[in-house]
Design a protein around this motif. Sequence first.
Motif, mmCIF file in Angstrom:
data_model
loop_
_atom_site.group_PDB
_atom_site.id
_atom_site.type_symbol
_atom_site.label_atom_id
_atom_site.label_comp_id
_atom_site.label_asym_id
_atom_site.label_seq_id
_atom_site.Cartn_x
_atom_site.Cartn_y
_atom_site.Cartn_z
ATOM 1 N N TYR A 180 65.451 14.108 5.028
ATOM 2 C CA TYR A 180 65.896 13.405 3.629
ATOM 3 C C TYR A 180 64.750 12.625 2.973
ATOM 4 C CZ TYR A 180 68.050 11.243 -0.420
ATOM 5 O OH TYR A 180 68.262 10.563 -1.607
ATOM 6 N N ARG A 181 64.469 11.525 3.744
ATOM 7 C CA ARG A 181 63.241 10.935 3.138
ATOM 8 C C ARG A 181 61.870 11.470 2.849
ATOM 9 N NH1 ARG A 181 62.624 6.328 0.392
ATOM 10 N NH2 ARG A 181 60.676 5.479 0.878
ATOM 11 N N PHE A 182 61.692 12.499 3.818
ATOM 12 C CA PHE A 182 60.410 13.429 3.551
ATOM 13 C C PHE A 182 60.586 14.221 2.260
ATOM 14 C CE2 PHE A 182 58.110 17.300 4.084
ATOM 15 C CZ PHE A 182 56.753 16.803 4.482
ATOM 16 N N MET A 183 61.640 14.801 2.117
ATOM 17 C CA MET A 183 61.858 15.678 0.864
ATOM 18 C C MET A 183 61.884 14.890 -0.404
ATOM 19 S SD MET A 183 61.926 18.611 1.994
ATOM 20 C CE MET A 183 61.797 19.378 0.565
ATOM 21 N N HIS A 184 62.376 13.517 -0.073
ATOM 22 C CA HIS A 184 62.148 12.436 -1.410
ATOM 23 C C HIS A 184 60.957 12.203 -1.790
ATOM 24 C CE1 HIS A 184 62.934 8.606 -3.173
ATOM 25 N NE2 HIS A 184 63.984 9.367 -3.886
ATOM 26 N N GLU A 185 60.045 11.998 -0.628
ATOM 27 C CA GLU A 185 58.820 11.416 -0.830
ATOM 28 C C GLU A 185 57.815 12.801 -1.477
ATOM 29 O OE1 GLU A 185 57.235 8.449 -0.429
ATOM 30 O OE2 GLU A 185 59.132 7.451 0.016
ATOM 31 N N VAL A 186 58.159 13.929 -0.966
ATOM 32 C CA VAL A 186 57.464 14.958 -1.479
ATOM 33 C C VAL A 186 57.670 15.319 -3.085
ATOM 34 C CG1 VAL A 186 57.289 17.585 -1.357
ATOM 35 C CG2 VAL A 186 57.008 16.347 0.785
ATOM 36 N N TRP A 187 59.033 14.926 -3.271
ATOM 37 C CA TRP A 187 59.412 15.106 -4.752
ATOM 38 C C TRP A 187 58.526 14.046 -5.488
ATOM 39 C CZ3 TRP A 187 61.317 18.416 -8.091
ATOM 40 C CH2 TRP A 187 61.729 17.906 -9.310
ATOM 41 N N ASP A 188 58.571 12.818 -5.210
ATOM 42 C CA ASP A 188 57.995 11.799 -5.858
ATOM 43 C C ASP A 188 56.552 12.115 -5.779
ATOM 44 O OD1 ASP A 188 60.254 10.263 -6.227
ATOM 45 O OD2 ASP A 188 59.829 8.688 -4.737
ATOM 46 N N LEU A 189 55.909 12.531 -4.916
ATOM 47 C CA LEU A 189 54.630 12.985 -5.083
ATOM 48 C C LEU A 189 54.206 14.042 -6.121
ATOM 49 C CD1 LEU A 189 51.578 12.602 -3.986
ATOM 50 C CD2 LEU A 189 52.235 14.158 -2.230
ATOM 51 N N LEU A 190 54.880 15.159 -6.037
ATOM 52 C CA LEU A 190 55.100 16.211 -6.755
ATOM 53 C C LEU A 190 55.241 15.957 -8.245
ATOM 54 C CD1 LEU A 190 56.369 19.323 -4.673
ATOM 55 C CD2 LEU A 190 53.884 18.680 -5.173
ATOM 56 N N SER A 191 56.072 15.059 -8.632
ATOM 57 C CA SER A 191 56.583 14.538 -9.922
ATOM 58 C C SER A 191 55.759 13.776 -10.611
ATOM 59 C CB SER A 191 58.088 14.297 -9.955
ATOM 60 O OG SER A 191 58.210 13.296 -9.325
ATOM 61 N N ASN A 192 55.075 12.841 -9.686
ATOM 62 C CA ASN A 192 54.086 12.172 -10.356
ATOM 63 C C ASN A 192 52.483 12.243 -10.145
ATOM 64 O OD1 ASN A 192 56.142 10.190 -11.289
ATOM 65 N ND2 ASN A 192 56.675 9.819 -9.228
ATOM 66 N N ALA A 193 52.551 13.336 -9.620
ATOM 67 C CA ALA A 193 51.030 13.758 -9.248
ATOM 68 C C ALA A 193 49.870 13.505 -10.290
ATOM 69 C CB ALA A 193 50.871 15.156 -8.599
ATOM 70 N N VAL A 194 50.198 13.666 -11.532
ATOM 71 C CA VAL A 194 49.239 13.608 -12.601
ATOM 72 C C VAL A 194 48.955 12.190 -12.777
ATOM 73 C CG1 VAL A 194 49.752 15.683 -13.551
ATOM 74 C CG2 VAL A 194 50.918 13.534 -14.359
ATOM 75 N N HIS A 195 49.670 11.397 -12.284
ATOM 76 C CA HIS A 195 49.616 9.841 -12.866
ATOM 77 C C HIS A 195 48.975 9.002 -11.555
ATOM 78 C CE1 HIS A 195 52.130 10.385 -16.102
ATOM 79 N NE2 HIS A 195 53.032 10.805 -15.332
ATOM 80 N N PHE A 196 48.640 9.903 -10.093
ATOM 81 C CA PHE A 196 48.157 9.109 -9.072
ATOM 82 C C PHE A 196 46.861 9.344 -9.181
ATOM 83 C CE2 PHE A 196 52.241 9.995 -6.322
ATOM 84 C CZ PHE A 196 52.841 8.488 -7.037
ATOM 85 N N THR A 197 46.158 8.337 -8.568
ATOM 86 C CA THR A 197 44.670 8.266 -8.248
ATOM 87 C C THR A 197 44.563 9.046 -6.939
ATOM 88 O OG1 THR A 197 44.783 6.206 -6.958
ATOM 89 C CG2 THR A 197 44.328 6.082 -9.202
ATOM 90 N N GLU A 198 43.287 9.446 -6.705
ATOM 91 C CA GLU A 198 43.261 9.970 -5.364
ATOM 92 C C GLU A 198 43.470 9.268 -4.179
ATOM 93 O OE1 GLU A 198 39.579 11.973 -2.824
ATOM 94 O OE2 GLU A 198 39.195 11.397 -4.870
ATOM 95 N N LEU A 235 53.550 10.841 4.395
ATOM 96 C CA LEU A 235 54.409 12.197 4.750
ATOM 97 C C LEU A 235 53.936 12.425 6.181
ATOM 98 C CD1 LEU A 235 53.816 14.342 1.534
ATOM 99 C CD2 LEU A 235 56.069 13.136 2.611
ATOM 100 N N VAL A 236 52.855 12.328 6.514
ATOM 101 C CA VAL A 236 52.288 12.586 8.023
ATOM 102 C C VAL A 236 52.976 11.621 8.952
ATOM 103 C CG1 VAL A 236 50.439 12.590 9.554
ATOM 104 C CG2 VAL A 236 50.135 13.591 7.511
#
Length: 171
Positions: free
Chosen positions: A36-54, A64-65
């Motif tokens: 569940y935590r993994f899927m939550h983190e993936v969702w956060d990453l995908l939904s905020n990817a445009v705002h994240f720095t490299e 995630l790893v």
Amino acid sequence: MKTKQLPPLARIIFMSRWLQLPLYLGLIFVQALYAYRFMHEVWDLLSNAVHFTETEVMVAVLGLVDIVLISNLLVMVTIGGYETFVSRLKLTGHPDEPEWLDHVSTGTLKIKLALSLVSISSIHLLKTFIDIDHQTDRTVMWQTIILAVFVLSALLIAWIDRIMHPPLPTP
């Protein structure tokens, strides 16, 4: 085939291994929490990817790893521990039988556990190095020391296991 009848005390002691079943079931529950935590983190990453720095993306991916490595550790401990200490799973011939399960022992479980801890600790240290500007020298020092202790422990466990169970000579 008839099984040998054990004296009552021996039977009680032998059957006590089943007291570990709730522990392994608990690890399965924890595995579900990590999924569940993994899927939550993936969702956060995908939904905020445009705002994240490299760097932020890299730290998120390392997180995630880290979850995957911990989940792998839970699988090894659950399956290997149950097989070793409670009861045989009778997976021989099953297409999904883990390769390592046919030669699982307490020694191999300890080595796999130690190597998993080294991997997890390495990920944490890498995340610290990536975000070094926001870390204290003390944090970096302690994480490095902890990783070194885990590496040393893994080497010592493997060395002791090799001494106790030397490889068979090749013909």
